[in-house]
Design an enzyme around this catalytic site. Structure first.
Site, short mmCIF file in Angstrom:
data_model
loop_
_atom_site.label_atom_id
_atom_site.label_comp_id
_atom_site.label_asym_id
_atom_site.label_seq_id
_atom_site.Cartn_x
_atom_site.Cartn_y
_atom_site.Cartn_z
N ASP A 15 30.81 32.39 39.44
CA ASP A 15 31.27 33.69 39.91
C ASP A 15 31.24 33.68 41.44
OD1 ASP A 15 32.25 36.24 39.74
OD2 ASP A 15 30.36 37.17 39.14
N GLU A 56 35.25 33.11 44.26
CA GLU A 56 35.23 32.67 42.86
C GLU A 56 35.63 31.20 42.74
OE1 GLU A 56 36.32 37.03 40.90
OE2 GLU A 56 37.91 35.62 41.46
N ASP A 81 34.46 35.26 34.55
CA ASP A 81 35.03 36.59 34.30
C ASP A 81 36.23 36.87 35.19
OD1 ASP A 81 34.13 37.81 36.81
OD2 ASP A 81 32.13 37.80 35.95
N ASP A 130 26.67 35.74 38.39
CA ASP A 130 26.83 36.91 39.25
C ASP A 130 25.59 37.16 40.09
OD1 ASP A 130 28.16 39.67 39.88
OD2 ASP A 130 26.18 40.20 39.10
N HIS A 204 60.06 55.70 36.78
CA HIS A 204 61.46 55.79 37.21
C HIS A 204 62.02 57.19 37.00
CE1 HIS A 204 62.84 55.95 33.04
NE2 HIS A 204 61.91 55.03 32.79
N GLU A 280 59.11 47.90 30.33
CA GLU A 280 58.68 48.81 29.27
C GLU A 280 58.49 48.05 27.96
OE1 GLU A 280 56.99 51.05 28.08
OE2 GLU A 280 58.06 52.90 28.62
#
Length: 400
Positions: A15, A56, A81, A130, A204, A280
């Site tokens: 991490d 990272e 992660d 982390d 839009h 979409e």
């Protein structure tokens, strides 16, 4: 006669973080025995001023090098992660950033390519690395070097003692739900995380299908803006020009978005980038139909679609789960490309609702509980610790 020595397998968890993005940065990495789970090596370093993604990659490189020193013939499973690093190192995403490309090349050269595999894990499962990164940043802030002998990262992880160094882990997302999820703490109450990356989300303008409330996705006709839609695009362009905060414009490839984006970009003096991930949903056989017409023709398929994010529209369209994965991948790549900037994303109802849902950590059914008008504005800010904050939803003040 003795047989060949069995090949060892290591798990590398890595991490990196930046308090400011870019800002004071550090990385952490841990090498574990895959069979026993035993921690074999820890590595961490304060690297000065850098971005999250660079930190990272530095963590990945340190973890691979530590594993190589233990056994150059081992197989390695890298667990991180960072969706960006995992996808880029797996070869599915291009590496465009000049600071990350050489680090990725170095990481790829440590072991033979067939010896290393990559797996994304939620932050909650990457606590050890982390905390090592946070220890390194804390040490750097004191003008000291991180020392392995003084580390409590493994102990803190084992006892689940909570966050260190001001980093609050986000909740673990569901297995089918691409993160990040809701912030574990309100951003305004935490440490200063620097300038966020902000996505201004513009649906839009109207097309001829919009007032008739017909399914209009990416699998049917590609309608252009109506006269009303063109006026809406001009109005939102004026509103965004008055704010003066947008630094880049990225659009769905579909015509209605491209026309809306062009109106805004021309007013702002910017070019329009295109991202396929912002298109979409493909609504399959429902394209061009109203909800009532779908209810009449495909009642069982519609009920299944309303009940489950995994269900597809009739005729092989996309499920909301598939759309969420696509949109999350586009989000992560855009965040890496536009760190610390304000970017206008011109897209559609489902991608905007999905980005909002993921930012809030809301369940898929929340998609049916949001209203998004044509040419409306929403906004999400993304912070250096991976958390997100919804700033605006369905603002249509510029259309009045």
């Amino acid at each position: 006669m003795s047989g060949a020595r069995a090949r060892r397998t290591f798990v590398v968890e890595a991490d990196g973080g930046s308090r400011g993005n870019p800002g004071p940065a550090g990385y952490g990495a841990v090498v574990k025995d895959a069979a026993s789970g035993e921690t074999l090596r820890e590595a961490a370093e304060f690297i000065g001023r850098a971005t999250n993604n660079v930190a990272e990659y530095r963590g990945l490189l340190a973890g691979l090098r530590a594993a190589y020193e233990l056994d150059a013939d081992a197989a390695v499973l890298v667990r991180m992660d960072s969706k960006l690093v995992v996808e880029q190192m797996s070869g599915r995403w291009k590496i465009k950033h000049p600071d990350m490309r050489p680090l990725a090349m170095e990481a790829a050269a440590v072991f033979p390519p067939d010896a290393v595999t990559y797996e994304w894990i939620p932050r909650e499962k990457n606590k050890h690395a982390d905390r090592l990164a946070n220890e390194a940043m804390d040490a750097g802030g004191r003008g000291e070097r991180w020392e392995a002998g003084a580390s409590r990262a493994e102990l803190d992880t084992a006892s689940d003692a909570g966050a260190v160094g001001g980093t609050v882990p986000a909740p673990q997302p569901a297995a089918t739900d691409p993160g990040p999820t809701a912030p574990a703490a309100r951003v305004g109450w935490g440490p200063d995380l620097g300038t966020p990356t902000t996505f201004v989300l513009l649906r839009h303008g109207e097309t001829p299908l919009t007032p008739e409330k017909r399914f209009s996705g990416s699998g049917g006709r590609d309608p252009e803006l109506s006269a009303v839609g063109l006026r809406q695009a001009a109005a939102v362009a004026e509103a965004l020009a008055a704010r003066g905060t947008v630094e880049a414009v990225v659009s769905s490839p579909l015509r209605r978005c491209q026309e809306t984006a062009a109106a805004v970009a021309d007013r702002l003096g910017l070019s329009v980038g295109t991202d396929e991930g912002l298109r979409e949903t493909d609504f399959g056989a429902w394209e061009g139909l109203t909800f009532a017409e779908v209810r009449e023709r495909h009642p069982e398929d519609l009920d299944a679609w309303l009940a489950s994010a995994a269900a597809r529209p009739t005729g092989g369209g996309e499920s909301f789960e598939e759309v969420a994965r696509r949109v999350a991948a586009a989000r992560d790549e855009l965040l890496a490309r536009h760190t610390g900037r304000t970017v206008l994303l011109v897209t559609h109802v489902t991608p905007i609702k999905t980005l909002v849902r993921l930012a809030l950590g809301a369940p898929p059914e929340s998609l049916f509980r949001m209203e998004l008008s044509a040419a409306s504005l929403s906004a999400v800010a993304y912070y250096a610790d991976g958390n997100a904050s919804l700033r605006l939803l369905n603002d249509t003040g510029h259309l009045r």
